[in-house]
Design a protein around this motif. Structure first.
Motif, PDB file in Angstrom:
ATOM      1  N   GLN A   1       0.799  -1.217   0.000  1.00  0.00           N
ATOM      2  CA  GLN A   1       0.000   0.000   0.000  1.00  0.00           C
ATOM      3  C   GLN A   1       0.840   1.279   0.000  1.00  0.00           C
ATOM      4  OE1 GLN A   1      -3.580  -0.135  -0.096  1.00  0.00           O
ATOM      5  NE2 GLN A   1      -3.044   1.907  -0.831  1.00  0.00           N
ATOM      6  N   PRO A   2       0.703   2.132  -1.036  1.00  0.00           N
ATOM      7  CA  PRO A   2       1.235   3.497  -0.925  1.00  0.00           C
ATOM      8  C   PRO A   2       0.524   4.228   0.206  1.00  0.00           C
ATOM      9  CG  PRO A   2       0.659   2.958  -3.201  1.00  0.00           C
ATOM     10  CD  PRO A   2       0.076   1.881  -2.337  1.00  0.00           C
ATOM     11  N   LEU A   3       1.227   5.120   0.885  1.00  0.00           N
ATOM     12  CA  LEU A   3       0.673   5.753   2.078  1.00  0.00           C
ATOM     13  C   LEU A   3       0.893   7.262   2.078  1.00  0.00           C
ATOM     14  CD1 LEU A   3       1.946   3.155   4.719  1.00  0.00           C
ATOM     15  CD2 LEU A   3      -0.437   3.490   4.025  1.00  0.00           C
ATOM     16  N   PHE A   4      -0.152   7.982   2.517  1.00  0.00           N
ATOM     17  CA  PHE A   4      -0.009   9.391   2.866  1.00  0.00           C
ATOM     18  C   PHE A   4       0.530   9.482   4.296  1.00  0.00           C
ATOM     19  CE2 PHE A   4      -3.612   9.983  -0.240  1.00  0.00           C
ATOM     20  CZ  PHE A   4      -2.920  10.796  -1.137  1.00  0.00           C
ATOM     21  N   PHE A   5       1.312  10.539   4.564  1.00  0.00           N
ATOM     22  CA  PHE A   5       1.909  10.726   5.895  1.00  0.00           C
ATOM     23  C   PHE A   5       1.852  12.199   6.252  1.00  0.00           C
ATOM     24  CE2 PHE A   5       5.529  11.988   8.495  1.00  0.00           C
ATOM     25  CZ  PHE A   5       5.498  11.065   9.530  1.00  0.00           C
ATOM     26  N   THR A   6       1.515  12.502   7.507  1.00  0.00           N
ATOM     27  CA  THR A   6       1.470  13.896   7.943  1.00  0.00           C
ATOM     28  C   THR A   6       1.671  13.990   9.452  1.00  0.00           C
ATOM     29  OG1 THR A   6       0.226  15.969   7.725  1.00  0.00           O
ATOM     30  CG2 THR A   6      -1.019  14.018   8.392  1.00  0.00           C
ATOM     31  N   VAL A   7       1.939  15.202   9.935  1.00  0.00           N
ATOM     32  CA  VAL A   7       2.009  15.500  11.366  1.00  0.00           C
ATOM     33  C   VAL A   7       1.100  16.697  11.616  1.00  0.00           C
ATOM     34  CG1 VAL A   7       3.484  16.101  13.323  1.00  0.00           C
ATOM     35  CG2 VAL A   7       4.406  14.692  11.457  1.00  0.00           C
ATOM     36  N   ALA A   8       0.152  16.552  12.512  1.00  0.00           N
ATOM     37  CA  ALA A   8      -0.857  17.585  12.741  1.00  0.00           C
ATOM     38  C   ALA A   8      -0.214  18.946  13.017  1.00  0.00           C
ATOM     39  CB  ALA A   8      -1.754  17.192  13.913  1.00  0.00           C
ATOM     40  N   ASN A   9      -0.668  19.975  12.277  1.00  0.00           N
ATOM     41  CA  ASN A   9      -0.311  21.384  12.494  1.00  0.00           C
ATOM     42  C   ASN A   9       1.164  21.712  12.262  1.00  0.00           C
ATOM     43  OD1 ASN A   9      -2.972  21.351  13.324  1.00  0.00           O
ATOM     44  ND2 ASN A   9      -2.645  22.644  15.110  1.00  0.00           N
ATOM     45  N   HIS A  10       1.940  20.791  11.705  1.00  0.00           N
ATOM     46  CA  HIS A  10       3.361  21.030  11.497  1.00  0.00           C
ATOM     47  C   HIS A  10       3.714  20.944  10.014  1.00  0.00           C
ATOM     48  CE1 HIS A  10       3.441  20.303  15.807  1.00  0.00           C
ATOM     49  NE2 HIS A  10       4.673  20.795  15.838  1.00  0.00           N
ATOM     50  N   LYS A  11       4.615  21.819   9.595  1.00  0.00           N
ATOM     51  CA  LYS A  11       5.137  21.771   8.241  1.00  0.00           C
ATOM     52  C   LYS A  11       6.306  20.789   8.186  1.00  0.00           C
ATOM     53  CE  LYS A  11       3.918  26.567   7.126  1.00  0.00           C
ATOM     54  NZ  LYS A  11       4.454  27.906   6.788  1.00  0.00           N
ATOM     55  N   LEU A  12       6.432  20.130   7.055  1.00  0.00           N
ATOM     56  CA  LEU A  12       7.515  19.190   6.829  1.00  0.00           C
ATOM     57  C   LEU A  12       8.381  19.714   5.697  1.00  0.00           C
ATOM     58  CD1 LEU A  12       5.360  15.920   6.877  1.00  0.00           C
ATOM     59  CD2 LEU A  12       6.619  16.930   8.789  1.00  0.00           C
ATOM     60  N   THR A  13       9.661  19.889   5.951  1.00  0.00           N
ATOM     61  CA  THR A  13      10.588  20.351   4.914  1.00  0.00           C
ATOM     62  C   THR A  13      11.354  19.151   4.369  1.00  0.00           C
ATOM     63  OG1 THR A  13      10.832  22.518   5.963  1.00  0.00           O
ATOM     64  CG2 THR A  13      12.526  21.867   4.379  1.00  0.00           C
ATOM     65  N   VAL A  14      11.056  18.777   3.136  1.00  0.00           N
ATOM     66  CA  VAL A  14      11.681  17.620   2.509  1.00  0.00           C
ATOM     67  C   VAL A  14      13.108  17.982   2.107  1.00  0.00           C
ATOM     68  CG1 VAL A  14      11.571  16.013   0.567  1.00  0.00           C
ATOM     69  CG2 VAL A  14       9.453  16.776   1.676  1.00  0.00           C
ATOM     70  N   VAL A  15      14.076  17.162   2.543  1.00  0.00           N
ATOM     71  CA  VAL A  15      15.488  17.444   2.242  1.00  0.00           C
ATOM     72  C   VAL A  15      16.191  16.266   1.578  1.00  0.00           C
ATOM     73  CG1 VAL A  15      15.774  19.194   4.039  1.00  0.00           C
ATOM     74  CG2 VAL A  15      16.147  16.763   4.591  1.00  0.00           C
ATOM     75  N   GLY A  16      15.527  15.112   1.514  1.00  0.00           N
ATOM     76  CA  GLY A  16      16.179  13.965   0.897  1.00  0.00           C
ATOM     77  C   GLY A  16      15.187  12.841   0.647  1.00  0.00           C
ATOM     78  N   ALA A  17      15.579  11.918  -0.227  1.00  0.00           N
ATOM     79  CA  ALA A  17      14.765  10.739  -0.510  1.00  0.00           C
ATOM     80  C   ALA A  17      15.676   9.654  -1.062  1.00  0.00           C
ATOM     81  CB  ALA A  17      13.657  11.058  -1.511  1.00  0.00           C
ATOM     82  N   ASP A  18      15.453   8.412  -0.638  1.00  0.00           N
ATOM     83  CA  ASP A  18      16.214   7.266  -1.154  1.00  0.00           C
ATOM     84  C   ASP A  18      17.722   7.511  -1.077  1.00  0.00           C
ATOM     85  OD1 ASP A  18      13.717   6.276  -1.659  1.00  0.00           O
ATOM     86  OD2 ASP A  18      13.945   6.122  -3.831  1.00  0.00           O
ATOM     87  N   ALA A  19      18.182   8.077   0.056  1.00  0.00           N
ATOM     88  CA  ALA A  19      19.611   8.327   0.298  1.00  0.00           C
ATOM     89  C   ALA A  19      20.235   9.263  -0.727  1.00  0.00           C
ATOM     90  CB  ALA A  19      20.400   7.026   0.387  1.00  0.00           C
ATOM     91  N   SER A  20      19.476  10.290  -1.125  1.00  0.00           N
ATOM     92  CA  SER A  20      19.988  11.327  -2.010  1.00  0.00           C
ATOM     93  C   SER A  20      19.378  12.661  -1.587  1.00  0.00           C
ATOM     94  CB  SER A  20      19.631  11.011  -3.467  1.00  0.00           C
ATOM     95  OG  SER A  20      20.202  11.960  -4.341  1.00  0.00           O
ATOM     96  N   TYR A  21      20.189  13.706  -1.546  1.00  0.00           N
ATOM     97  CA  TYR A  21      19.707  15.007  -1.092  1.00  0.00           C
ATOM     98  C   TYR A  21      18.876  15.697  -2.171  1.00  0.00           C
ATOM     99  CZ  TYR A  21      23.061  14.471   2.731  1.00  0.00           C
ATOM    100  OH  TYR A  21      23.753  14.002   3.834  1.00  0.00           O
TER     101      TYR A  21
END
Length: 564
Positions: A230-250
């Protein structure tokens, strides 16, 4: 010998010794065993590593070598895959069953030996045989080389967040029953965060994972989708998420409220504790792109808890997108760009077009009806370019290649689908629903520059497919919906700063284009990371020839390589 030459030699030796001292060899023992695990009010024996669920987190630095001895004390065959590790010349340590090795039999052991080279960030490890990945998995954290740092301010803390799926039944039995009936397997009973379902499930509140934080701190969340199907959505209530990397790459940092991760993908995000000191739910639930297909529609939670907050207060509930919110997924994926401009292959040596998707096998004449419970009395299957991949059982593909054993595979995997059709249309001929079965590889010369168009199809149903390539990272140079049009779509490719990944979420009823250089000799599986789909045959493998000299050649097989 001149003083300049002596100085240069001294400096070179110093650098070599320094790098040798900094890089470490880590030794670990993984004991595969049955362990009683209680979830959702019920206990069952689960297959675990060292009695832990999830398994142990391994932390290394870029340049370190890992030696992990796996002792199989369980009743099933098993292998371990180090998901996303390049495995340069060490294909024997990659792990997929009957691809790079025969399985580790009950009572036997095998040591995986490999070096992390040029990778930093979050990867993970998991079983790569049957459905044991449901409980046999853990995080692999790669820190920057000692003496270097992140390309962003150092966070105050770091937390691995592993998203998973839980079945009350034995997952191996779930898979076996689906194989027997030809139907889709039963959906999971819960999703989990670090092995725990969370507050919204029965008998789960006491064990809900709590992530502590102080006001003003920044936490590097290393989010991993270890779910089986299953692909999944992910979040944290009331907080912004700053994406800085994926799959061991910046990546170039960008801010979002919601992530979407296909199974196999990892995403590193910075979260700053800039909200009133309370308790906030961390939550994940399904992104479901396949129409009319049953899925687990529950929500798993953990709690981000500010220090000195009363534990009796109810956590703040987050907003999560609708289950079928493809627009949010598209908006999110289009923000991914490499941190800096990169060298993307411009001239292509092997230009490949792969259709991916489901299919239906006609019921064999000797099968009773209860073994053909797919649509309209058929059996579900899947394929790439109309070939449903069949794993060998007497040798691994890499052994057969390395030892020149004939009859195990062929190298005639098609460069394009045998029939051109309206791949994403609604009136696809039923004649296209049944693929052929085969163990077909595609051969690549060492150093070949490769482009693969991954085209989703609407056979049975279209779906977002997370396609994972072993042994190589690749650049995602383009994505879109409908049928890929080379005349129109190629001009839109990002050849400046595309993201470097090991798993691409191919859009539902759409396409993605990846490019990579075949610089790693061996046999490398490419497959859908929805485990039900790889079982049905949504896979193929590349055979990359040796190059010139030792450093461009596959290492010799280790002495303890499991035998079939």
């Amino acid at each position: 010998m001149s003083i300049h030459t002596l100085s240069f030699l001294f400096f070179f030796c110093f650098l070599f010794l320094a790098s040798s001292i900094i890089a470490k060899v880590q030794h670990h023992d993984f004991v595969i065993q049955e362990t009683p695990v209680k979830r959702l009010c019920k206990s069952r024996n689960a297959i675990t590593v060292n009695g832990m669920f999830p398994g142990p987190t391994l932390e290394v630095h870029n340049g370190d070598t890992l030696q992990v001895k796996v002792h199989n004390n369980a009743r099933y065959n098993i292998t371990i895959h180090w998901h996303g590790v390049r495995q340069i010349r060490t294909g024997w340590a990659d792990g997929p069953e009957f691809v790079t090795q025969c399985p580790i039999r009950p009572g036997k052991s095998y040591t995986y030996r490999f070096t992390i080279q040029g990778q930093e960030g979050t990867l993970w490890w998991h079983a790569h045989s049957s459905w044991l990945r449901a409980t046999v998995y853990g995080a692999l954290i790669i820190h920057p080389t000692i003496g270097s740092s992140f390309p962003f301010p150092k966070p105050d803390r770091q937390t691995a967040i592993m998203l998973g799926e839980w079945w009350n039944a034995n997952p191996v039995d779930v898979m076996k029953e689906a194989t027997r009936t030809g139907a889709a397997p039963n959906i999971s009973d819960a999703y989990t965060i670090n092995g725990q379902p969370g507050d919204l499930y029965k008998c789960s509140t006491k064990e809900t994972v709590v992530v502590p934080i102080n006001s003003g701190e920044t936490n590097l969340l290393r989010v991993i989708n270890a779910a089986l199907n299953q692909p999944l959505f992910f979040t944290v209530a009331n907080h912004k998420l700053t994406v800085v990397g994926a799959d061991a790459s910046y990546l170039k940092p960008f801010t979002t409220k919601v992530l979407m991760l296909g199974p196999g993908q990892t995403t590193d995000v910075l979260l700053t504790a800039d909200q009133p000191p309370k308790r906030y739910y961390i939550a994940a639930r399904a992104y479901q792109s396949a129409q009319n297909a049953p899925f687990d529609n529950t929500t798993t939670t953990a709690i981000l808890q500010y220090r000195k907050t009363a534990t009796t207060s109810s956590p703040i509930v987050p907003f999560l997108p609708p289950y079928n919110d493809t627009n949010t997924v598209t908006s999110f994926s289009r923000k991914f760009k490499s941190l800096r401009n990169v060298v993307v292959p411009k001239t292509i040596d092997d230009n490949l077009f792969f259709t991916i998707g489901l299919g239906l096998d006609n019921c064999p004449k000797n099968f009773p009806k209860n073994r053909c419970q797919g649509l309209n009395g058929t059996r579900f299957t899947a394929s790439m370019n109309n070939v449903s991949f069949v794993l060998p059982s007497n040798f691994s593909l890499l052994q057969a290649h390395s030892n020149g054993i004939p009859g195990v595979f062929t190298t005639d995997f098609p460069v394009k689908p045998p029939v051109k059709f309206d791949y994403t249309g609604n009136n696809i001929s039923r004649a296209l629903f049944q693929p052929v079965k085969g163990t077909k590889l595609y051969k690549l010369k060492y150093g070949s520059r490769v482009q693969v168009v991954l085209q989703d199809t609407n056979i049975v149903t279209s779906e977002n497919h997370p396609i994972h390539l072993h042994g190589h990272d690749f650049y995602i140079v383009g994505e879109g919906f409908g049928n890929f049009n080379p005349k129109k779509d190629t001009s839109k490719f990002n050849l400046v700063d595309p993201p470097l990944r090991n798993t691409v979420a191919v859009p539902v009823n759409g396409w993605a284009v990846i490019r990579f250089v075949a610089d790693n000799p061996g046999v490398w599986l490419m497959h859908c990371h929805l485990d039900v789909h790889i079982k049905w045959g949504l896979a193929m493998a590349f055979l990359v020839d040796n190059g010139v000299g030792v450093m461009e050649s596959l290492e010799a097989p280790p002495h303890d390589l499991p035998v079939c």
